[in-house]
Scaffold this active site. Structure first.
Site, PDB file in Angstrom:
ATOM      1  N   ASP A  17       0.821  -1.206   0.000  1.00 45.19           N
ATOM      2  CA  ASP A  17       0.000   0.000   0.000  1.00 45.19           C
ATOM      3  C   ASP A  17       0.860   1.263   0.000  1.00 45.19           C
ATOM      4  OD1 ASP A  17      -2.371   1.402  -0.010  1.00 45.19           O
ATOM      5  OD2 ASP A  17      -2.589   1.364   2.164  1.00 45.19           O
ATOM      6  N   ASN A  65     -10.089  -1.995  -7.123  1.00 44.50           N
ATOM      7  CA  ASN A  65      -9.155  -1.167  -7.896  1.00 44.50           C
ATOM      8  C   ASN A  65      -9.631  -0.899  -9.320  1.00 44.50           C
ATOM      9  OD1 ASN A  65      -6.129  -2.548  -6.363  1.00 44.50           O
ATOM     10  ND2 ASN A  65      -7.403  -0.811  -5.780  1.00 44.50           N
TER      11      ASN A  65
END
Length: 221
Positions: A17, A65
């Protein structure tokens, strides 16, 4: 220095991340963060090889995503294709076996083709819970037979042990829909570092921290 063999987890899972935030902090386009993150992934694979970690699972792209800007998603897919083409020979040289899990058929055709070229055996493109329900509908399994072990056998990760250690970068304290069932008793290690800045030293530090913990799996000390 790598930690001692006694403290090394068999399976490490990582939520990579912070690529976008890293790029923003550098005044760069988001894709530059993803490119730097790909290099961090390579270093992490090398670190796991040094530690003799048997399994490494990287959370590369989630279903959520796909909601990102189309230009970013397209750039990510091209980066995946490029990474696989360039790094597969190196993976072979280092005796690393690549596998892919998840809904692979959602990927662009060219990415799927490159994945098939880069892995020895492709993960089945069938949702685990749907396959279990289908088996019940066909009469192959009675609902009364379903237990934890059977449920696990219908997941994407059925061929692998559950992760011993989960690493999440960028300081976020959540699982983000990643291996929710498999991470039930996994030790978590969160670092404030953004993924592009994550190095082998950080991996070794996480493994050392893991080695200091006592895993109880819900039992009394």
């Amino acid at each position: 220095m790598p930690p001692s063999a006694k403290s090394v987890p068999r399976h490490i899972a990582i939520i990579m991340d912070g690529n976008g935030r890293w790029a923003k902090a550098q005044g760069l386009p988001r894709i530059r963060g993803h490119e730097k993150g790909a290099r961090a992934a390579r270093e992490c694979v090398e670190g796991c090889a040094e530690l003799k970690v048997e399994y490494l699972t990287l959370y590369a792209f989630s279903a959520e995503n796909w909601q990102r800007p189309k230009s970013e998603v397209f750039a990510l897919m091209k980066l995946l294709e490029k990474f696989l083409k360039e790094k597969t020979p190196e993976l072979i040289e280092k005796n690393v076996r690549l596998q892919a899990i998840g809904r692979l058929t959602d990927l662009p055709e060219v990415c799927q083709q490159q994945l098939h070229k880069s892995i020895e055996a492709t993960a089945k493109n069938t949702d685990g819970i749907k396959s279990l329900l289908r088996a019940i509908e066909l009469g192959h399994i009675d609902k009364g037979m379903i237990d934890v072990e059977m449920f696990s056998k219908h997941l994407y990760t059925r061929y692998y042990p559950d992760p011993d250690l989960l690493i999440r970068t960028s300081g976020e304290m959540r699982l983000s829909n990643f291996l929710l069932w498999q991470l039930s008793y996994t030790e978590m290690y969160v670092t404030q570092k953004m993924w592009p800045d994550f190095t082998k030293k950080d991996l070794f530090a996480a493994a050392e921290e893991y080695g200091r913990r006592q895993r109880r799996y819900g039992a009394v000390e």
